[in-house]
Design a protein around this motif. Structure first.
Motif, PDB file in Angstrom:
ATOM      1  N   MET A  32       8.867  13.626  -1.859  1.00  0.00           N
ATOM      2  CA  MET A  32       7.423  13.286  -1.608  1.00  0.00           C
ATOM      3  C   MET A  32       7.096  11.763  -1.733  1.00  0.00           C
ATOM      4  O   MET A  32       7.757  11.161  -2.747  1.00  0.00           O
ATOM      5  CB  MET A  32       6.481  14.269  -2.149  1.00  0.00           C
ATOM      6  N   TYR A  33       6.067  11.216  -1.184  1.00  0.00           N
ATOM      7  CA  TYR A  33       6.117   9.746  -1.217  1.00  0.00           C
ATOM      8  C   TYR A  33       4.594   9.446  -0.922  1.00  0.00           C
ATOM      9  O   TYR A  33       3.652  10.247  -0.325  1.00  0.00           O
ATOM     10  CB  TYR A  33       6.719   9.007  -0.008  1.00  0.00           C
ATOM     11  N   TRP A  34       4.079   8.448  -1.645  1.00  0.00           N
ATOM     12  CA  TRP A  34       2.732   7.678  -1.125  1.00  0.00           C
ATOM     13  C   TRP A  34       2.903   6.206  -0.749  1.00  0.00           C
ATOM     14  O   TRP A  34       3.769   5.365  -1.340  1.00  0.00           O
ATOM     15  CB  TRP A  34       1.819   7.831  -2.546  1.00  0.00           C
ATOM     16  N   TYR A  35       2.348   6.202   0.447  1.00  0.00           N
ATOM     17  CA  TYR A  35       2.132   4.664   0.945  1.00  0.00           C
ATOM     18  C   TYR A  35       0.683   4.418   1.205  1.00  0.00           C
ATOM     19  O   TYR A  35       0.037   5.270   1.183  1.00  0.00           O
ATOM     20  CB  TYR A  35       2.788   4.534   2.225  1.00  0.00           C
ATOM     21  N   ARG A  36       0.317   2.917   0.806  1.00  0.00           N
ATOM     22  CA  ARG A  36      -0.872   2.412   1.566  1.00  0.00           C
ATOM     23  C   ARG A  36      -0.696   1.758   2.703  1.00  0.00           C
ATOM     24  O   ARG A  36       0.507   0.991   2.737  1.00  0.00           O
ATOM     25  CB  ARG A  36      -1.471   1.871   0.214  1.00  0.00           C
ATOM     26  N   GLN A  37      -1.378   1.557   3.515  1.00  0.00           N
ATOM     27  CA  GLN A  37      -1.291   1.063   4.751  1.00  0.00           C
ATOM     28  C   GLN A  37      -2.715  -0.083   4.900  1.00  0.00           C
ATOM     29  O   GLN A  37      -3.867   0.303   4.918  1.00  0.00           O
ATOM     30  CB  GLN A  37      -1.319   1.744   5.860  1.00  0.00           C
ATOM     31  N   ASP A  38      -2.411  -1.327   4.905  1.00  0.00           N
ATOM     32  CA  ASP A  38      -3.413  -2.535   5.141  1.00  0.00           C
ATOM     33  C   ASP A  38      -2.971  -3.293   6.151  1.00  0.00           C
ATOM     34  O   ASP A  38      -1.897  -3.676   6.580  1.00  0.00           O
ATOM     35  CB  ASP A  38      -3.450  -3.197   3.638  1.00  0.00           C
ATOM     36  N   LEU A  39      -4.122  -3.904   6.924  1.00  0.00           N
ATOM     37  CA  LEU A  39      -4.095  -4.678   7.951  1.00  0.00           C
ATOM     38  C   LEU A  39      -3.271  -5.954   7.759  1.00  0.00           C
ATOM     39  O   LEU A  39      -3.432  -6.475   6.783  1.00  0.00           O
ATOM     40  CB  LEU A  39      -5.387  -4.912   8.711  1.00  0.00           C
ATOM     41  N   GLY A  40      -2.282  -6.099   8.589  1.00  0.00           N
ATOM     42  CA  GLY A  40      -1.481  -7.402   8.266  1.00  0.00           C
ATOM     43  C   GLY A  40      -0.205  -6.841   7.220  1.00  0.00           C
ATOM     44  O   GLY A  40       0.723  -8.096   7.043  1.00  0.00           O
ATOM     45  N   LEU A  41      -0.253  -6.121   6.468  1.00  0.00           N
ATOM     46  CA  LEU A  41       0.811  -5.771   5.566  1.00  0.00           C
ATOM     47  C   LEU A  41       1.411  -4.663   5.956  1.00  0.00           C
ATOM     48  O   LEU A  41       2.481  -4.356   5.049  1.00  0.00           O
ATOM     49  CB  LEU A  41       0.095  -5.635   4.139  1.00  0.00           C
ATOM     50  N   GLY A  42       1.252  -3.752   6.656  1.00  0.00           N
ATOM     51  CA  GLY A  42       1.817  -2.589   7.019  1.00  0.00           C
ATOM     52  C   GLY A  42       2.138  -1.664   5.856  1.00  0.00           C
ATOM     53  O   GLY A  42       1.009  -1.501   5.108  1.00  0.00           O
ATOM     54  N   ALA A  92       3.688  11.359   2.223  1.00  0.00           N
ATOM     55  CA  ALA A  92       4.658  11.933   3.394  1.00  0.00           C
ATOM     56  C   ALA A  92       5.602  12.713   2.597  1.00  0.00           C
ATOM     57  O   ALA A  92       5.675  12.794   1.345  1.00  0.00           O
ATOM     58  CB  ALA A  92       5.525  10.873   3.882  1.00  0.00           C
ATOM     59  N   SER A  93       6.355  13.544   3.390  1.00  0.00           N
ATOM     60  CA  SER A  93       7.482  14.375   2.544  1.00  0.00           C
ATOM     61  C   SER A  93       8.703  14.216   3.474  1.00  0.00           C
ATOM     62  O   SER A  93       8.788  13.937   4.594  1.00  0.00           O
ATOM     63  CB  SER A  93       6.959  15.561   2.368  1.00  0.00           C
ATOM     64  N   SER A  94       9.844  14.426   2.826  1.00  0.00           N
ATOM     65  CA  SER A  94      11.085  14.653   3.579  1.00  0.00           C
ATOM     66  C   SER A  94      12.033  15.853   2.851  1.00  0.00           C
ATOM     67  O   SER A  94      11.851  15.922   1.750  1.00  0.00           O
ATOM     68  CB  SER A  94      11.982  13.261   3.600  1.00  0.00           C
ATOM     69  N   LEU A  95      12.601  16.463   3.779  1.00  0.00           N
ATOM     70  CA  LEU A  95      13.670  17.339   3.124  1.00  0.00           C
ATOM     71  C   LEU A  95      14.594  16.916   2.026  1.00  0.00           C
ATOM     72  O   LEU A  95      14.823  17.495   0.931  1.00  0.00           O
ATOM     73  CB  LEU A  95      14.583  18.148   4.251  1.00  0.00           C
ATOM     74  N   GLU A  96      15.238  15.900   2.489  1.00  0.00           N
ATOM     75  CA  GLU A  96      16.199  15.048   1.240  1.00  0.00           C
ATOM     76  C   GLU A  96      15.406  13.807   1.292  1.00  0.00           C
ATOM     77  O   GLU A  96      14.982  13.224   2.213  1.00  0.00           O
ATOM     78  CB  GLU A  96      17.409  15.061   2.083  1.00  0.00           C
ATOM     79  N   PRO A  97      15.944  13.052   0.063  1.00  0.00           N
ATOM     80  CA  PRO A  97      15.319  11.778  -0.285  1.00  0.00           C
ATOM     81  C   PRO A  97      15.601  10.831   0.915  1.00  0.00           C
ATOM     82  O   PRO A  97      17.035  10.871   1.399  1.00  0.00           O
ATOM     83  CB  PRO A  97      15.776  11.452  -1.551  1.00  0.00           C
ATOM     84  N   GLU A 100      14.288  11.920   7.380  1.00  0.00           N
ATOM     85  CA  GLU A 100      13.044  12.075   8.216  1.00  0.00           C
ATOM     86  C   GLU A 100      11.709  12.280   7.483  1.00  0.00           C
ATOM     87  O   GLU A 100      11.413  13.287   6.828  1.00  0.00           O
ATOM     88  CB  GLU A 100      13.311  12.984   9.513  1.00  0.00           C
ATOM     89  N   LEU A 101      10.771  11.495   7.683  1.00  0.00           N
ATOM     90  CA  LEU A 101       9.391  11.607   7.026  1.00  0.00           C
ATOM     91  C   LEU A 101       8.471  12.116   8.164  1.00  0.00           C
ATOM     92  O   LEU A 101       8.405  12.152   8.993  1.00  0.00           O
ATOM     93  CB  LEU A 101       9.142  10.087   6.399  1.00  0.00           C
ATOM     94  N   PHE A 102       7.993  13.131   7.250  1.00  0.00           N
ATOM     95  CA  PHE A 102       6.647  13.799   7.761  1.00  0.00           C
ATOM     96  C   PHE A 102       5.446  13.589   7.024  1.00  0.00           C
ATOM     97  O   PHE A 102       5.321  13.334   5.868  1.00  0.00           O
ATOM     98  CB  PHE A 102       6.688  15.447   7.706  1.00  0.00           C
ATOM     99  N   PHE A 103       4.511  12.719   7.739  1.00  0.00           N
ATOM    100  CA  PHE A 103       3.342  12.147   7.086  1.00  0.00           C
ATOM    101  C   PHE A 103       1.889  13.231   7.457  1.00  0.00           C
ATOM    102  O   PHE A 103       1.791  13.918   8.395  1.00  0.00           O
ATOM    103  CB  PHE A 103       2.991  10.994   7.952  1.00  0.00           C
TER     104      PHE A 103
END
Lengths: 112, 112
Positions: A32-42, A92-97, A100-103
């Motif tokens: 599992m993962y945590w991302y942040r998304q900001d304009l111009g920074l992705g 997001a999560s993925s079966l293996e590190p 494919e990510l599911f968000f």
């Protein structure tokens, strides 16, 4: 529910307050993962967990903490929110590190 | 440090034409690369994965190439439709091999 659920969908928070963003998946994914998304920074990686009981730091971990007590849940905590943490947060999560990510649909956080 | 660059922030094309999006990377040799689609206000959705030993991969109207010498992937949408309008993201495994990192994305607009 099939997939990833994030809560809250949206939140306005005063600076200095503590906030936990919740993330639950029902796919029995290992990572599992945590991302942040900001304009111009992705999308930028905050923290990740490749299996229950382990966590790691991503590109922008400062000011955030995570825990992975079980397979399904991966909460993200802001101990003392600051305005620069205003962002859209995606779990997001993925079966293996690194597979494919599911968000999730994202949590929009505004820190005033 | 490793970098992922998607060479245009925005691409505007007419319906029926082929859209070509570029993803370049530096300081890195990934085993595979992934492409995602993101609609406004939604989380990214996985489209395709291409491995370093695959020159090309297709899925319906989508085609991805991966040139490890040029350190570049091209993403093509043939016979584009207005419904293809979205932001497209490429992603690679980080150098530690622990998670995916993303390019900033290219926003495609297909006009009828």
């Amino acid at each position: 529910i099939a997939g990833i659920t994030q809560a809250p969908t949206s939140q306005i928070l005063a600076a200095g307050r503590r906030m936990t963003l919740r993330c639950t998946q029902d796919m029995r994914h290992n990572a599992m993962y945590w991302y942040r998304q900001d304009l111009g920074l992705g999308l930028r990686l905050i923290h990740y967990s490749n299996t229950a009981g382990t966590t790691g730091k991503g590109e922008v971990p400062d000011g955030y903490s995570v825990s992975r007590a079980n397979t399904d849940d991966f909460p993200l905590t802001l101990a003392s929110a600051v305005p620069s943490q205003t962002s859209v947060y995606f779990c997001a999560s993925s079966l293996e590190p690194t597979g494919e990510l599911f968000f999730g649909e994202g949590s929009r956080l505004t820190v005033l | 440090s490793q970098k992922i660059e998607q060479n245009s922030e925005a691409l505007n094309i007419q319906e029926g034409k082929t859209a070509t999006l570029t993803c370049n990377y530096t300081n890195y040799s990934p085993a595979y690369l992934q492409w995602y689609r993101q609609d406004p206000g939604r989380g990214p959705v996985f489209l395709l994965l291409i491995r370093e030993n695959e020159k090309e991969k297709r899925k319906e109207r989508l085609k991805v190439t991966f040139d490890t010498t040029l350190k570049q992937s091209l993403f093509h949408i043939t016979a584009s439709q207005p419904a293809d309008s979205a932001t497209y993201l490429c992603a690679l495994i980080n150098q530690a091999g622990t998670a995916l990192i993303f390019g900033k994305g290219t926003t495609l607009s297909v006009s009828s």
